[in-house]
Design a protein around this motif. Structure first.
Motif, PDB file in Angstrom:
ATOM      1  N   PRO A  75      30.473  -5.599  83.833  1.00 30.71           N
ATOM      2  CA  PRO A  75      29.094  -5.803  83.362  1.00 30.71           C
ATOM      3  C   PRO A  75      28.055  -5.056  84.199  1.00 30.71           C
ATOM      4  O   PRO A  75      27.010  -4.661  83.660  1.00 30.71           O
ATOM      5  N   ALA A  76      28.316  -4.859  85.475  1.00 33.79           N
ATOM      6  CA  ALA A  76      27.326  -4.181  86.317  1.00 33.79           C
ATOM      7  C   ALA A  76      27.146  -2.729  85.920  1.00 33.79           C
ATOM      8  O   ALA A  76      26.046  -2.177  86.014  1.00 33.79           O
ATOM      9  N   GLU A  77      28.237  -2.090  85.466  1.00 35.34           N
ATOM     10  CA  GLU A  77      28.169  -0.689  85.070  1.00 35.34           C
ATOM     11  C   GLU A  77      27.655  -0.507  83.648  1.00 35.34           C
ATOM     12  O   GLU A  77      27.269   0.601  83.263  1.00 35.34           O
ATOM     13  N   THR A  78      27.672  -1.573  82.858  1.00 35.23           N
ATOM     14  CA  THR A  78      27.342  -1.451  81.432  1.00 35.23           C
ATOM     15  C   THR A  78      26.318  -2.496  81.002  1.00 35.23           C
ATOM     16  O   THR A  78      26.612  -3.322  80.127  1.00 35.23           O
ATOM     17  N   PRO A  79      25.128  -2.489  81.549  1.00 37.03           N
ATOM     18  CA  PRO A  79      24.160  -3.528  81.168  1.00 37.03           C
ATOM     19  C   PRO A  79      23.828  -3.520  79.684  1.00 37.03           C
ATOM     20  O   PRO A  79      23.673  -4.592  79.078  1.00 37.03           O
ATOM     21  N   PHE A  80      23.725  -2.340  79.075  1.00 40.93           N
ATOM     22  CA  PHE A  80      23.380  -2.297  77.652  1.00 40.93           C
ATOM     23  C   PHE A  80      24.544  -2.747  76.781  1.00 40.93           C
ATOM     24  O   PHE A  80      24.385  -3.631  75.925  1.00 40.93           O
ATOM     25  N   LEU A  81      25.715  -2.169  76.991  1.00 39.90           N
ATOM     26  CA  LEU A  81      26.865  -2.542  76.172  1.00 39.90           C
ATOM     27  C   LEU A  81      27.233  -4.008  76.377  1.00 39.90           C
ATOM     28  O   LEU A  81      27.611  -4.701  75.417  1.00 39.90           O
ATOM     29  N   THR A  82      27.112  -4.492  77.609  1.00 34.67           N
ATOM     30  CA  THR A  82      27.410  -5.903  77.871  1.00 34.67           C
ATOM     31  C   THR A  82      26.461  -6.820  77.104  1.00 34.67           C
ATOM     32  O   THR A  82      26.865  -7.873  76.601  1.00 34.67           O
ATOM     33  N   SER A  83      25.215  -6.394  76.971  1.00 40.16           N
ATOM     34  CA  SER A  83      24.249  -7.205  76.219  1.00 40.16           C
ATOM     35  C   SER A  83      24.614  -7.299  74.747  1.00 40.16           C
ATOM     36  O   SER A  83      24.111  -8.173  74.037  1.00 40.16           O
ATOM     37  N   LEU A  84      25.483  -6.402  74.280  1.00 44.37           N
ATOM     38  CA  LEU A  84      25.882  -6.376  72.870  1.00 44.37           C
ATOM     39  C   LEU A  84      27.216  -7.062  72.597  1.00 44.37           C
ATOM     40  O   LEU A  84      27.648  -7.113  71.441  1.00 44.37           O
ATOM     41  N   GLY A  86      28.123 -10.049  72.315  1.00 48.27           N
ATOM     42  CA  GLY A  86      28.025 -11.106  71.318  1.00 48.27           C
ATOM     43  C   GLY A  86      27.869 -10.600  69.899  1.00 48.27           C
ATOM     44  O   GLY A  86      28.135 -11.324  68.933  1.00 48.27           O
ATOM     45  N   SER A  87      27.443  -9.323  69.755  1.00 53.88           N
ATOM     46  CA  SER A  87      27.269  -8.744  68.421  1.00 53.88           C
ATOM     47  C   SER A  87      28.574  -8.220  67.834  1.00 53.88           C
ATOM     48  O   SER A  87      28.624  -7.871  66.650  1.00 53.88           O
ATOM     49  N   SER A  88      29.616  -8.154  68.658  1.00 52.19           N
ATOM     50  CA  SER A  88      30.855  -7.515  68.220  1.00 52.19           C
ATOM     51  C   SER A  88      31.443  -8.202  66.993  1.00 52.19           C
ATOM     52  O   SER A  88      31.389  -9.426  66.862  1.00 52.19           O
ATOM     53  N   ARG A  89      31.967  -7.388  66.120  1.00 48.82           N
ATOM     54  CA  ARG A  89      32.618  -7.858  64.891  1.00 48.82           C
ATOM     55  C   ARG A  89      31.708  -8.783  64.098  1.00 48.82           C
ATOM     56  O   ARG A  89      32.038  -9.915  63.759  1.00 48.82           O
ATOM     57  N   GLY A  90      30.533  -8.248  63.792  1.00 46.23           N
ATOM     58  CA  GLY A  90      29.617  -8.973  62.927  1.00 46.23           C
ATOM     59  C   GLY A  90      29.002 -10.203  63.545  1.00 46.23           C
ATOM     60  O   GLY A  90      28.704 -11.169  62.835  1.00 46.23           O
ATOM     61  N   GLY A  91      28.821 -10.199  64.865  1.00 49.71           N
ATOM     62  CA  GLY A  91      28.190 -11.328  65.530  1.00 49.71           C
ATOM     63  C   GLY A  91      29.132 -12.441  65.920  1.00 49.71           C
ATOM     64  O   GLY A  91      28.692 -13.490  66.401  1.00 49.71           O
ATOM     65  N   THR A  92      30.430 -12.242  65.760  1.00 44.73           N
ATOM     66  CA  THR A  92      31.400 -13.265  66.176  1.00 44.73           C
ATOM     67  C   THR A  92      31.719 -13.182  67.656  1.00 44.73           C
ATOM     68  O   THR A  92      32.316 -14.111  68.210  1.00 44.73           O
ATOM     69  N   GLY A  93      31.346 -12.055  68.291  1.00 46.27           N
ATOM     70  CA  GLY A  93      31.683 -11.871  69.693  1.00 46.27           C
ATOM     71  C   GLY A  93      33.149 -11.625  69.931  1.00 46.27           C
ATOM     72  O   GLY A  93      33.660 -11.842  71.041  1.00 46.27           O
ATOM     73  N   VAL A 397      24.323  -2.602  66.574  1.00 44.97           N
ATOM     74  CA  VAL A 397      22.859  -2.569  66.710  1.00 44.97           C
ATOM     75  C   VAL A 397      22.291  -2.244  65.348  1.00 44.97           C
ATOM     76  O   VAL A 397      22.753  -1.307  64.686  1.00 44.97           O
ATOM     77  N   ARG A 398      21.246  -2.977  64.924  1.00 45.90           N
ATOM     78  CA  ARG A 398      20.606  -2.729  63.632  1.00 45.90           C
ATOM     79  C   ARG A 398      19.124  -2.437  63.809  1.00 45.90           C
ATOM     80  O   ARG A 398      18.480  -2.949  64.719  1.00 45.90           O
TER      81      ARG A 398
END
Length: 399
Positions: A75-84, A86-93, A397-398
């Protein structure tokens, strides 16, 4: 005194039904583009991943080698991707799965054609060409084979283009005319750009170029760093930080009515450099017995037996590899669903698969130090069905 009573040189082989199969038909890479294209009313496409919602403009950013487990661990190397996450696979995480084997040539063909490996016919890093009896490297396309004969199905990009959707690929100029691109990702327009930043900017422009657009962009260097230095290396983590910035750059430029999906072709595991973890086929007389060709790669082997030796090779590989590999005959692997759901394996693909197929369970490789010196020296490896290799993100991302 050394206790040997419980030591078994040939432990019980792994049961094939314990292998964690790819989610073909509902949550694999092969299901992604058909789902997105179905949302844009492309004929013949099916929304196979039910968690995803249609968008007029969709972009797939595929980061080679970015497994779900590796992303979640940094997570330290990927703050943006880590923030997403929970969005994976249509918001199922949740992640999706790569497909077997979890390797670049196979996965890119699954992405572009929307078909599992048993149908598109690129079922490994190297496989036997039944027409010549030689091993064919499907990533480097050596020896050269007519692309349209090897993989005859249209890509989703071609079908989308024919349906009036603006289809575009933005990648390295080196990939524009490769046979792998032709069989897996052709259709619409190809735009070659050298830097990652240029690719992100142009991908956003291509998304905005039409009311309906399907855009694909790609970054390979994370995978290369993993192979050379491993996923525990500073070099790999530096690349991870870079792709995080690239994904954010693209996300911030999305035109209206767009969806961006950040995904990968496979994950990766580091394998120690010792005899316990690296079994050398070229020095192991038991594994070599009765074998005509060794295909695939260290964690996903296709084994081609001499005529009449198929059963003996299967028995030997199971005994020698025991609990470290799932070892199946060709028919067993097909029936178990390794290469696709029941009925998915084309007749033209059948003989490309090994008489014996071996998929790693532990952090172990079957190297070939003489035949494959470069591949045998890699730190990071992939190919099998373990979660570290098989699970991949589908971040969204939408706009």
């Amino acid at each position: 005194m050394v206790q040997t009573a419980d030591w078994d040189p040939h432990p019980e082989p792994l049961a094939l039904d314990t292998a964690p199969l790819p989610e073909y038909g509902s949550g694999s890479l092969a299901d992604l583009l058909p789902t997105l294209a179905a949302g844009m009313d492309v004929p013949g496409m099916t929304a196979a991943i039910p968690e995803l919602t249609a968008a007029d403009r969709t972009c797939v950013f595929l980061i080679d080698g970015l497994g779900w487990e590796q992303l979640a661990a940094h997570p330290a190397e990927t703050p943006f991707l880590t923030s997403l996450l929970g969005s994976s696979r249509g918001g199922t995480g949740r992640p999706i799965t790569s497909g077997y084997p979890a390797t670049t040539a196979t996965s890119l063909a699954s992405v572009g054609t929307g078909l599992p490996p048993g149908a598109h016919g690129l079922p490994g890093y190297t496989v036997r060409d039944p027409a010549t009896g030689e091993l064919m490297n499907q990533l480097r396309w050596q020896p050269w084979t007519a692309p349209a004969v090897w993989q005859p199905y249209p890509t989703v990009f071609q079908l989308a283009h024919e349906a009036g959707v603006h289809a575009a690929q933005v990648s390295s100029p080196a990939f524009e005319n490769t046979p792998l691109t032709k069989v897996a990702l052709s259709g619409g327009t190809f735009h070659g750009r050298l830097t990652g930043e240029e690719r992100m900017d142009l991908a956003a422009e291509q998304l905005a170029a039409a009311d309906r657009a399907l855009v694909y962009t790609y970054y390979a260097e994370l995978d290369g760093a993993g192979h050379r230095y491993g996923v525990a290396s500073d070099t790999w983590r530096g690349q991870l930080m870079y792709v995080d910035r690239l994904a954010q750059r693209l996300a911030e430029q999305l035109p209206p009515r767009s969806a961006l999906y950040v995904t990968a072709d496979h994950g990766m595991v580091d394998v120690p450099f010792d005899e316990e973890h690296r079994i050398d086929f070229d020095e192991d007389w038991e594994l070599r017995a009765g074998v005509a060709l060794l295909g695939g790669e260290g964690r996903a082997r296709h084994v081609y037996a001499l005529p009449g030796a198929e059963a003996d090779v299967l028995t030997c590989w199971r005994e020698v590899l025991g609990e470290r590999f799932w070892v199946a005959s060709r028919d067993e692997a097909i029936a178990a669903g390794w290469f696709g759901p029941p009925g998915a394996c084309d007749e033209r693909v059948y003989a490309r698969l090994g008489d014996v197929v071996a998929a790693a369970h532990d952090d172990v490789l079957i190297i070939a130090s003489e035949r494959e010196p470069k591949e045998s020296a890699m730190v990071g490896n992939h190919g099998s069905m373990t979660p570290a290799e098989q699970l991949i993100p589908l971040l969204e991302v939408r706009s």
